[in-house]
Design an enzyme around this catalytic site. Structure first.
Site, PDB file in Angstrom:
ATOM      1  N   ASN A 203       0.852  -1.197   0.000  1.00 33.61           N
ATOM      2  CA  ASN A 203       0.000   0.000   0.000  1.00 33.61           C
ATOM      3  C   ASN A 203       0.881   1.238   0.000  1.00 33.61           C
ATOM      4  OD1 ASN A 203       0.459   0.947   2.874  1.00 33.61           O
ATOM      5  ND2 ASN A 203      -0.329  -1.116   3.268  1.00 33.61           N
ATOM      6  N   ASP A 273      -4.200  -6.399   5.470  1.00 32.73           N
ATOM      7  CA  ASP A 273      -5.105  -7.324   6.143  1.00 32.73           C
ATOM      8  C   ASP A 273      -4.994  -8.729   5.549  1.00 32.73           C
ATOM      9  OD1 ASP A 273      -6.176  -5.586   8.023  1.00 32.73           O
ATOM     10  OD2 ASP A 273      -7.575  -4.721   6.575  1.00 32.73           O
ATOM     11  N   PRO A 300      -2.576 -11.851  10.641  1.00 39.77           N
ATOM     12  CA  PRO A 300      -2.958 -11.603  12.048  1.00 39.77           C
ATOM     13  C   PRO A 300      -3.236 -10.119  12.266  1.00 39.77           C
ATOM     14  CG  PRO A 300      -0.604 -12.102  11.856  1.00 39.77           C
ATOM     15  CD  PRO A 300      -1.198 -12.318  10.501  1.00 39.77           C
ATOM     16  N   ILE A 302      -2.542  -7.281  14.439  1.00 43.88           N
ATOM     17  CA  ILE A 302      -1.541  -7.002  15.484  1.00 43.88           C
ATOM     18  C   ILE A 302      -2.176  -6.210  16.621  1.00 43.88           C
ATOM     19  CG2 ILE A 302       0.734  -5.997  15.942  1.00 43.88           C
ATOM     20  CD1 ILE A 302       1.177  -6.244  12.824  1.00 43.88           C
TER      21      ILE A 302
HETATM   22  N1  CTP Z   1      -3.696  -3.059  12.318  1.00 44.40           N
HETATM   23  C1  CTP Z   1      -2.881  -4.059  12.819  1.00 44.40           C
HETATM   24  N2  CTP Z   1      -2.829  -5.271  12.219  1.00 44.40           N
HETATM   25  C2  CTP Z   1      -3.576  -5.522  11.120  1.00 44.40           C
HETATM   26  C3  CTP Z   1      -4.416  -4.511  10.598  1.00 44.40           C
HETATM   27  C4  CTP Z   1      -4.462  -3.285  11.215  1.00 44.40           C
HETATM   28  O1  CTP Z   1      -2.199  -3.820  13.814  1.00 44.40           O
HETATM   29  N3  CTP Z   1      -3.507  -6.725  10.537  1.00 44.40           N
HETATM   30  C5  CTP Z   1      -3.785  -1.782  13.025  1.00 44.40           C
HETATM   31  C6  CTP Z   1      -3.270  -0.567  12.312  1.00 44.40           C
HETATM   32  O2  CTP Z   1      -1.903  -0.331  12.605  1.00 44.40           O
HETATM   33  C7  CTP Z   1      -4.155   0.515  12.885  1.00 44.40           C
HETATM   34  C8  CTP Z   1      -5.458  -0.189  13.203  1.00 44.40           C
HETATM   35  O3  CTP Z   1      -5.133  -1.565  13.240  1.00 44.40           O
HETATM   36  O4  CTP Z   1      -3.654   1.004  14.110  1.00 44.40           O
HETATM   37  C9  CTP Z   1      -6.597   0.040  12.295  1.00 44.40           C
HETATM   38  O5  CTP Z   1      -6.365  -0.391  11.010  1.00 44.40           O
HETATM   39  P1  CTP Z   1      -7.536  -0.374   9.937  1.00 44.40           P
HETATM   40  O6  CTP Z   1      -7.020  -0.975   8.687  1.00 44.40           O
HETATM   41  O7  CTP Z   1      -8.175   0.969   9.887  1.00 44.40           O
HETATM   42  O8  CTP Z   1      -8.606  -1.289  10.630  1.00 44.40           O
HETATM   43  P2  CTP Z   1      -8.991  -2.772  10.554  1.00 44.40           P
HETATM   44  O9  CTP Z   1      -9.024  -3.282  11.936  1.00 44.40           O
HETATM   45  O10 CTP Z   1      -8.150  -3.524   9.572  1.00 44.40           O
HETATM   46  O11 CTP Z   1     -10.504  -2.679  10.095  1.00 44.40           O
HETATM   47  P3  CTP Z   1     -11.197  -2.462   8.679  1.00 44.40           P
HETATM   48  O12 CTP Z   1     -10.242  -2.939   7.634  1.00 44.40           O
HETATM   49  O13 CTP Z   1     -12.405  -3.271   8.810  1.00 44.40           O
HETATM   50  O14 CTP Z   1     -11.501  -0.989   8.632  1.00 44.40           O
END
Ligand code: CTP
Length: 391
Positions: A203, A273, A300, A302
């Site tokens: 990304n 993700d 996972p 995190i």
């Molecule tokens: N994050 C993480 N590990 C992942 C995905 C996200 O630690 N596998 C953390 C990012 O560093 C950030 C937060 O989660 O602090 C939110 O990430 P975001 O992509 O907005 O949220 P998601 O939980 O992935 O939800 P969605 O994709 O449904 O919006």
């Protein structure tokens, strides 16, 4: 604050009484320590008059006790060496304590020392001096300058001691370290998920927000573990320890290992993700005119994992990059992932989010608090986030 001004034998020592005067004027208690050579440039009477205290300059005959370096070390919250010659820098880097000031310097914890180097440009550029400065910085000694300008030897270049007012500013910023003795984890940048030996799913995250957070935490006195995905950014701070990773699984392994040793974590990384279910160890070839289907599996989470690991007294801060229903989605994440704060970005705001030098965020707290931080540089936003989540 109680500040010791250490003076060594350079021409800039004539500015040291002014430094002492400015520190006193700012309300601090000051004592001076000088080498024999320093007293060729500035007199004992001047230093004792401006500081209002006896000068420390002789290990044995000076002011009584031969353990005065220890009592002075206990008294001083900060030791400012100005000017700091190549000689004193080299002595401390080599562990040599052969006079009053070098003995005091070895007794003092490195993070309580600030040095203002002053010397001829060629001496400053010498590999020995550069190596010694790097050694001191690695131990936590802070430095200010040298400045570029006219030198006593008639040449011009880097080597001039910075002006006393600038040294005072640097000294006071090192004293305001509310987070000293705290360790924080920061994740930054994108993750790359390999498809084959030359391609990946990634990304556009630049890592700028995470690096600014690491800098702001370190500036406030914290030790920072920065776990970052691939980025062109660099950071140079003695309290920032950087771990470079590539994939979400590598970031997960580093972050879960470090979090139990930390007071808190701010996860700003844009973690993928999903990753390709399979990674070829060679470059995949085109298959005729057919399209290609990439099967992805979930990585996972995190942030959610750290939320489960979190113990009493630990803090956890996440980011939420949203496009719609921003507030509701961010609040949902805050609760679901057991966070103390969530920093919400909206992709609908110009100048906010990926790749930009600026950001505009809303910081939501688990206690129902809300702080809106208008559009400003990522450095300023980082300082606002750090002050909110650590206060
Ligand atoms: N994050 C993480 N590990 C992942 C995905 C996200 O630690 N596998 C953390 C990012 O560093 C950030 C937060 O989660 O602090 C939110 O990430 P975001 O992509 O907005 O949220 P998601 O939980 O992935 O939800 P969605 O994709 O449904 O919006």
């Amino acid at each position: 604050m109680r500040i010791i001004v250490g003076i060594t034998g350079g021409i800039a020592a004539y500015k040291s009484p002014e430094l002492v005067r400015l520190l006193k004027k700012a309300g601090h208690e000051v004592r001076c320590a000088a080498t024999e050579h320093a007293l060729e440039f500035v007199t004992r009477a001047t230093l004792e008059t401006v500081s209002g205290a006896p000068l420390y300059h002789d290990l044995f005959t000076g002011n009584g006790s031969s353990t005065e370096h220890i009592s002075l070390k206990d008294w001083g919250e900060l030791l400012v060496v100005a000017p700091a010659t190549a000689n004193i820098i080299g002595k401390v880097a080599s562990g040599i304590a052969d006079d009053a000031l070098s003995t005091l310097l070895l007794a003092m914890p490195p993070e309580r020392v600030l040095m203002a180097p002053a010397m001829n440009s060629q001496m400053w550029a010498h590999p020995a001096v550069q190596r010694n400065i790097a050694t001191l910085k690695g131990w936590g000694v802070r430095t200010v300058g040298p400045a570029v300008g006219e030198l006593a030897c008639g040449t011009s270049g880097p080597g001039r001691m910075v002006e006393p007012a600038e040294i005072v500013e640097a000294a006071l910023s090192t004293l305001h370290t509310p987070l000293s003795a705290q360790r924080w984890l920061v994740t930054a940048g994108p993750t790359y998920e390999r498809i084959d030996s030359v391609r990946f799913v990634g990304n556009y995250s630049s890592g700028k927000m995470g690096f600014a957070l690491a800098q702001a935490l370190a500036d406030a006195g914290a030790e920072v573990e920065l776990v970052t995905g691939p980025t062109a950014l660099s950071i140079s701070h003695p309290r920032v320890h950087r771990t470079d990773i590539e994939s979400a699984r590598e970031m997960y392994a580093a972050a879960t290992a470090l979090y139990p040793t930390c007071r808190g974590a701010i996860l700003s990384a844009a973690v993928a993700d999903y990753r390709p279910a399979e990674c070829a160890d060679h470059k995949l070839k085109k298959q005729g005119d057919e399209g290609m289907t990439l099967t992805l599996v979930q990585n996972p989470d995190i942030l959610a994992s750290l939320g489960k690991m979190k113990t009493d007294g630990q803090l956890l801060v996440g980011f939420a990059l949203e496009t719609d229903n921003e507030l509701q989605n961010a609040q949902g994440k805050l609760q679901r992932k057991n966070l103390d704060y969530i920093v919400m970005n909206s992709l609908r705001d110009a100048g906010a989010g990926f790749g930009t030098d600026t950001n505009k965020v809303t910081i939501l707290g688990a206690d129902g608090s809300r702080r809106d931080v208008g559009l400003r540089s990522k450095q300023k936003v980082a300082r606002e986030i750090v002050s909110t989540v650590t206060s």
